[in-house]
Design an enzyme around this catalytic site. Structure first.
Site, mmCIF file in Angstrom:
data_model
loop_
_atom_site.group_PDB
_atom_site.id
_atom_site.type_symbol
_atom_site.label_atom_id
_atom_site.label_comp_id
_atom_site.label_asym_id
_atom_site.label_seq_id
_atom_site.Cartn_x
_atom_site.Cartn_y
_atom_site.Cartn_z
ATOM 1 N N GLU A 303 -4.410 14.442 34.535
ATOM 2 C CA GLU A 303 -3.701 14.284 35.709
ATOM 3 C C GLU A 303 -3.124 12.821 35.701
ATOM 4 O O GLU A 303 -2.284 12.742 36.326
ATOM 5 C CB GLU A 303 -4.607 14.671 36.925
ATOM 6 N N HIS A 332 -18.522 26.058 14.851
ATOM 7 C CA HIS A 332 -18.236 27.320 14.389
ATOM 8 C C HIS A 332 -17.071 28.251 14.957
ATOM 9 O O HIS A 332 -16.930 29.400 15.039
ATOM 10 C CB HIS A 332 -19.442 28.077 14.684
ATOM 11 N N LYS A 446 2.509 23.674 44.523
ATOM 12 C CA LYS A 446 1.866 23.629 45.854
ATOM 13 C C LYS A 446 2.950 24.187 46.930
ATOM 14 O O LYS A 446 2.558 24.999 47.774
ATOM 15 C CB LYS A 446 1.229 22.393 46.381
HETATM 16 O O1 PA5 Z 1 -7.437 14.447 41.105
HETATM 17 C C1 PA5 Z 1 -6.908 15.083 42.206
HETATM 18 O O2 PA5 Z 1 -6.563 14.247 43.069
HETATM 19 C C2 PA5 Z 1 -6.857 16.281 42.443
HETATM 20 O O3 PA5 Z 1 -7.503 17.030 41.356
HETATM 21 C C3 PA5 Z 1 -7.772 16.887 43.468
HETATM 22 O O4 PA5 Z 1 -8.950 16.487 43.405
HETATM 23 C C4 PA5 Z 1 -7.497 18.414 43.861
HETATM 24 O O5 PA5 Z 1 -6.266 18.552 43.854
HETATM 25 C C5 PA5 Z 1 -8.149 18.493 45.210
HETATM 26 O O6 PA5 Z 1 -7.571 18.010 46.280
HETATM 27 P P1 PA5 Z 1 -8.297 17.781 47.666
HETATM 28 O O7 PA5 Z 1 -9.642 16.779 47.326
HETATM 29 O O8 PA5 Z 1 -7.320 16.878 48.450
HETATM 30 O O9 PA5 Z 1 -8.651 18.931 48.206
#
Ligand code: PA5
Length: 478
Positions: A303, A332, A446
């Site tokens: 990310e 393996h 989203k």
């Molecule tokens: O790293 C990130 O920002 C994302 O993976 C969030 O942690 C994930 O989308 C969950 O978001 P939130 O904490 O707002 O529910």
């Protein structure tokens, strides 16, 4: 422990980065040359200055988390309360709001700890529900006794669809079984200090809560209440975890890549990618307890670095594709590909010198050499020699690797690993000139979910998906 002894112990517990397996001296002409690293040093120095300036401007909040003593006190107090009230804590969260807690729990609590409710001796068990699969989540809810369970709803934004659906289901069940007065004692919310629907609910209903510090994205939140509360409830020494992170922070203050473990490891991965076309990086711990760390890292790297444009909007291909593997099992399953498949990978082994638990392999079948040679060893030795052999066999084939050496798996060494990998990720982002803290690629998806799920204001998103579905040719659905 007396201070001087603690200091010595911590010195002995330093995590070490070994990048020899990526260099030509060990793997032949396909490896990086000493010169490649040396010529990167001016850019490393620039990146170091840039990161220093950003840290001073409070733009790198994750770097100061090891020192937030007041926050930690609040977390420890709430953890103490919860430990006296329940035998199970269920984490409701997803992505960065779940993976840190899971990594901690898997690494530092005994294997299979979550198979039974906690006891005074064993501590509280954690169940981490980063899923909206109805089979899994339904089974999880059936497994716990609501009277002896607390639910930690974790969402920085306070509106993630998966987490909020879980919350609505749990809240309704708690209200039904415990009643309107008692149900709220079974909920603890971790969310932004001011913004979002969850914060509003906390304020309206007077629920117990902790704050995610501003400017800390989910994937950098393992050293905040997001993971520290569940960890502390499970009995993990979070103070020692933060001490490990602080120790790594000290080492990451060095400007030279030959002294700074995060820069050296990051530089090797950056060069492996841009100069040797290693577009995949595999994190392969030889320790079951570090499986969760590998999953946490995959999210952090993916990310943070998977970006289409740099900070000036210029196109770029971002970072390598991260993959989690596990030694020795994956020798393996996937090692054949790592050894002879496309030479587009760099592996990072994590090697734990002392596995703590000792299990001896008894001698037996002395007349069968193919079995007898195993007798008299410990399983930990076997695991470590398998790691060494895999590293050497890949080197002989000209395949790149690095190794993170962990003297022993404990809160102090895990704190170092988390911090090392976070700084490394942001350092590589700086070399690529990209923003590691946003995630523009997942926002459109989203919005389509909101449209399909009927959220007001997103009607045209639903129409967009329906129009797209129309383009599917039934001929290709058989
Ligand atoms: O790293 C990130 O920002 C994302 O993976 C969030 O942690 C994930 O989308 C969950 O978001 P939130 O904490 O707002 O529910």
């Amino acid at each position: 422990m007396a201070d001087y002894r603690r200091k010595r112990w911590r010195g002995e517990m330093a995590v070490r980065v070994d990048v020899n397996g990526a260099l030509d001296a060990l793997i032949g002409p396909g490896g990086l040359q000493a010169q490649d690293l040396e010529s990167l040093q001016p850019r490393v120095a620039q990146a170091h200055d840039r990161l220093g300036a950003r840290r001073s401007a409070k733009e790198l909040r994750f770097r100061d988390l090891p020192y937030e003593k007041r926050e930690v006190q609040k977390i420890l107090e709430l953890a103490r309360e919860l430990r006296s009230e329940v035998d199970t804590l269920v984490v409701l969260g997803i992505g960065g709001s779940a993976l840190g807690a899971r990594a901690l729990y898997q690494a530092l609590c005994p294997p299979f700890h979550d198979h039974q409710p906690g006891t005074a001796e064993r501590g509280v068990r954690l169940l981490i529900a980063d899923t909206v699969d109805p089979s899994t989540f339904g089974a999880l809810l059936d497994e716990v006794d609501p009277h002896r369970t607390a639910f930690n709803v974790i969402s920085k934004s306070g509106e993630t669809a998966e987490t909020m659906s879980q919350f609505l289901i749990v809240r309704e069940r708690l209200l039904r079984t415990l009643g309107a007065v008692d149900y709220s004692r079974h909920l603890v919310i971790t969310t932004d200090a001011d913004a979002g629907a969850l914060r509003q609910i906390v304020n309206d209903e007077g629920l117990r809560s902790l704050a995610v510090p501003p400017g800390v994205a989910g994937r950098y939140s393992v050293l905040t209440a997001v993971a520290l509360l569940p960890a502390a409830v499970a009995g993990i020494d979070v103070t020692e975890l933060l001490a490990g992170a602080a120790a790594m922070d000290e080492r990451c203050a060095a400007p030279s890549l030959f002294e700074n473990p995060a820069y050296l490891h990051g530089a090797v991965h950056y060069l492996a990618h841009v100069a040797r076309q290693k577009t995949v990086q595999v994190l392969m711990p030889y320790c079951d307890g570090l499986r969760g760390l590998a999953d946490w890292f995959v999210q952090l790297w993916a990310e943070s670095l998977g970006k289409a444009v740099d900070v000036d909007g210029q196109p770029l291909h971002g970072g390598q594709t991260p993959v989690a593997a596990l030694g020795a099992s994956d020798q393996h399953t996937r090692l054949q590909l790592f050894a002879e498949g496309p030479n587009d990978k760099i592996l990072t082994f994590v090697r734990v010198d002392d596995h703590g638990a000792r299990l001896d392999v008894p001698r037996g079948y002395g007349d069968l050499e193919s079995v007898a040679y195993l007798g008299g060893r410990t399983l930990g030795d076997l695991l470590n020699l398998e790691q060494r052999a895999t590293e050497a066999s890949l080197a002989a084939l000209g395949r790149m690797s690095t190794t993170l050496h962990v003297p022993r798996l404990n809160a102090f060494t895990l704190g170092q690993l988390f911090y090392l990998l976070e700084v490394q990720t942001v350092f590589v982002a700086t070399l690529h000139r990209l923003d590691p803290f946003n995630q523009p690629g997942i926002e459109p998806g989203k919005r389509l979910i909101y449209g399909l799920a009927g959220r007001r204001g997103y009607e045209e998103k639903r129409a967009e998906v329906e129009a797209w579905m129309q383009k599917k040719n039934p001929r290709y659905v058989i």
